[in-house]
Scaffold this motif. Structure first.
Motif, PDB file in Angstrom:
ATOM      1  N   ASN A   1      19.606 -14.076 -42.491  1.00  0.00           N
ATOM      2  CA  ASN A   1      19.412 -12.513 -42.090  1.00  0.00           C
ATOM      3  C   ASN A   1      20.966 -11.940 -41.304  1.00  0.00           C
ATOM      4  O   ASN A   1      21.300 -11.004 -40.733  1.00  0.00           O
ATOM      5  CB  ASN A   1      18.644 -12.274 -41.017  1.00  0.00           C
ATOM      6  N   CYS A   2      21.752 -13.041 -40.962  1.00  0.00           N
ATOM      7  CA  CYS A   2      23.269 -12.808 -39.893  1.00  0.00           C
ATOM      8  C   CYS A   2      24.086 -11.973 -40.834  1.00  0.00           C
ATOM      9  O   CYS A   2      24.228 -11.864 -41.918  1.00  0.00           O
ATOM     10  CB  CYS A   2      23.686 -14.325 -39.666  1.00  0.00           C
ATOM     11  N   ARG A   3      24.686 -11.188 -40.035  1.00  0.00           N
ATOM     12  CA  ARG A   3      25.662 -10.145 -40.490  1.00  0.00           C
ATOM     13  C   ARG A   3      26.716 -10.683 -40.927  1.00  0.00           C
ATOM     14  O   ARG A   3      27.613 -10.207 -41.439  1.00  0.00           O
ATOM     15  CB  ARG A   3      25.807  -8.935 -39.628  1.00  0.00           C
TER      16      ARG A   3
ATOM     17  N   PRO B   1      24.761 -19.111 -39.347  1.00  0.00           N
ATOM     18  CA  PRO B   1      24.403 -17.723 -38.296  1.00  0.00           C
ATOM     19  C   PRO B   1      25.403 -17.868 -37.235  1.00  0.00           C
ATOM     20  O   PRO B   1      25.533 -19.023 -36.542  1.00  0.00           O
ATOM     21  CB  PRO B   1      23.058 -18.232 -37.952  1.00  0.00           C
ATOM     22  N   CYS B   2      25.941 -16.716 -36.877  1.00  0.00           N
ATOM     23  CA  CYS B   2      26.824 -16.538 -35.712  1.00  0.00           C
ATOM     24  C   CYS B   2      26.438 -16.531 -34.492  1.00  0.00           C
ATOM     25  O   CYS B   2      26.944 -17.159 -33.352  1.00  0.00           O
ATOM     26  CB  CYS B   2      27.834 -15.501 -35.744  1.00  0.00           C
ATOM     27  N   GLY B   3      25.030 -16.216 -34.414  1.00  0.00           N
ATOM     28  CA  GLY B   3      24.288 -16.501 -32.962  1.00  0.00           C
ATOM     29  C   GLY B   3      24.706 -15.243 -32.085  1.00  0.00           C
ATOM     30  O   GLY B   3      24.236 -15.264 -30.881  1.00  0.00           O
ATOM     31  N   GLU B   4      25.645 -14.444 -32.385  1.00  0.00           N
ATOM     32  CA  GLU B   4      25.922 -13.166 -31.614  1.00  0.00           C
ATOM     33  C   GLU B   4      25.652 -11.934 -32.003  1.00  0.00           C
ATOM     34  O   GLU B   4      25.597 -10.824 -31.357  1.00  0.00           O
ATOM     35  CB  GLU B   4      27.553 -13.416 -31.386  1.00  0.00           C
ATOM     36  N   CYS B   5      25.576 -11.769 -33.564  1.00  0.00           N
ATOM     37  CA  CYS B   5      25.148 -10.381 -34.004  1.00  0.00           C
ATOM     38  C   CYS B   5      23.762 -10.041 -33.594  1.00  0.00           C
ATOM     39  O   CYS B   5      22.940 -11.044 -32.925  1.00  0.00           O
ATOM     40  CB  CYS B   5      25.187 -10.231 -35.569  1.00  0.00           C
ATOM     41  N   GLN B   6      23.365  -8.771 -33.739  1.00  0.00           N
ATOM     42  CA  GLN B   6      22.117  -8.374 -33.383  1.00  0.00           C
ATOM     43  C   GLN B   6      20.950  -8.968 -34.032  1.00  0.00           C
ATOM     44  O   GLN B   6      20.007  -9.234 -33.401  1.00  0.00           O
ATOM     45  CB  GLN B   6      22.005  -6.799 -33.740  1.00  0.00           C
ATOM     46  N   GLU B   7      21.128  -9.297 -35.271  1.00  0.00           N
ATOM     47  CA  GLU B   7      20.130 -10.108 -36.075  1.00  0.00           C
ATOM     48  C   GLU B   7      19.818 -11.255 -35.425  1.00  0.00           C
ATOM     49  O   GLU B   7      18.619 -11.797 -35.374  1.00  0.00           O
ATOM     50  CB  GLU B   7      20.575 -10.268 -37.350  1.00  0.00           C
ATOM     51  N   CYS B   8      21.063 -12.041 -35.212  1.00  0.00           N
ATOM     52  CA  CYS B   8      20.710 -13.529 -34.743  1.00  0.00           C
ATOM     53  C   CYS B   8      20.040 -13.419 -33.375  1.00  0.00           C
ATOM     54  O   CYS B   8      19.280 -14.242 -32.961  1.00  0.00           O
ATOM     55  CB  CYS B   8      22.343 -14.083 -34.728  1.00  0.00           C
ATOM     56  N   ARG B   9      20.705 -12.366 -32.279  1.00  0.00           N
ATOM     57  CA  ARG B   9      20.220 -12.400 -31.070  1.00  0.00           C
ATOM     58  C   ARG B   9      18.541 -12.013 -31.071  1.00  0.00           C
ATOM     59  O   ARG B   9      17.766 -12.586 -30.321  1.00  0.00           O
ATOM     60  CB  ARG B   9      21.006 -11.474 -30.083  1.00  0.00           C
TER      61      ARG B   9
HETATM   62 ZN   LIG Z   1      24.749 -13.532 -36.778  1.00  0.00          ZN
END
Ligand SMILES: [Zn+2]
Length: 315
Positions: A52-54, A60-68
């Protein structure tokens, strides 16, 4: 490293998932078979983030809204199914509600994901209700089943999932992870006390567990050398936190069994007589496991502990 950092022992299963995604062959149903406390739920969240990461180039970036949102269990497209507070089962009503939710359009642009943890908590009826969705899931849907005891899961469910193995870390790596997540403490002894993986200890008091292990070992030594008699110990142990005490005992007996097996491997038959009696250790281990299942019933705990300790005295 924070508690959210990816554990080093995730590297292999993560590489397997990345390869499956790259080859466009990620199954709709993945059974994450974790060692107890190895972090299967965190790995499931990571897969949900990957899907789902943007930031596609570094997901996964861990920082975008989806990840958070996923990390905080708040993503509207990522459902989490666990036993309700007063139950140890995942019931059919909950699975039906989850299936209905999976059929709805996603809020975001990624996947609808359902995380079932622990999956072996599914009742037979709930497992049956899940079969059709596992076979013919709605488009862009992922079902992630997390279990440390997949044999307790219906064979019909198991056979419809791709298996992803998550072995636990070495005790050294587990202690390092806990130190980074929780701060300094006697983590190696705390881990040895329960015999489980680091994720079972994220809220634990390491000093209390280390003390329990120390007390258990010195008491067993005293009994082994005849300085203490089981009845004198049994009542004290039965009055305390018996669940943790039994985990500690089982962990220690398991260590003795492994040690005993390696002594035999290393020395063949020449010093066989000096190795601990491995059959007795196995019997003791079975007895402890049986008692761990009974610890919450109304059996006479003191008598049961005393009987265990007599087994040890004769082992
Ligand atoms: Zn992300």
């Amino acid at each position: 490293m924070s508690a959210d950092a990816t554990p080093a022992w995730f590297a292999k299963p993560q590489a397997e998932i990345r390869a499956a995604v790259a080859g466009d062959r990620l199954a709709h149903g993945v059974l994450i078979h974790e060692d107890p406390g190895a972090g299967g739920l965190l790995l499931a969240r990571w897969i949900a983030q990957l899907a789902n990461c943007r930031e596609k180039s570094r997901a996964p970036c861990g920082e975008c809204q989806e990840c958070r949102w996923i990390a905080a269990d708040q993503h509207p497209d990522v459902l989490r199914l666990s036993p309700e507070e007063d139950s140890i089962q995942i019931k059919i009503e909950a699975v039906r509600a989850m299936i209905a939710e999976l059929g709805l359009t996603a809020h975001g642009h990624g996947y609808k994901v359902a995380i079932l943890e622990p999956a072996h908590a599914l009742t037979d009826a709930a497992a049956n209700a899940l079969l059709k969705t596992l076979e013919e899931p709605p488009g862009r849907t992922l079902l992630l089943l997390v279990s440390s005891e997949p044999r307790r899961l219906a064979a019909t469910v198991r056979s419809r999932c791709t298996r992803l193995r998550l072995p636990g870390p070495s005790r050294g790596d587990a202690a390092e992870y806990l130190k980074a997540a929780r701060g300094a403490g006697p983590w190696a002894d705390a881990l040895a006390a329960t015999g489980a993986g680091p994720f079972t200890l994220l809220d634990a008091d390491p000093a209390a567990l280390a003390q329990l292990r120390h007390d258990t070992l010195s008491t067993l030594n005293e009994i082994g050398s005849g300085n203490l008699q089981p009845p004198a110990v049994a009542e004290r142990w039965a009055r305390g936190d018996l669940t943790t005490r039994l985990a500690c005992l089982e962990s220690w007996v398991t260590e003795r069994i492994l040690e005993s097996a390696s002594i035999r491997d290393a020395t063949h038959l020449s010093v066989r007589g000096r190795a601990p009696n491995i059959c007795r250790l196995f019997e003791l281990s079975d007895a402890i496991r049986d008692m761990r299942k009974l610890a919450f019933t109304t059996i006479n705990k003191t008598m049961a502990v005393e009987s265990l300790l007599w087994r040890w005295a004769r082992a």
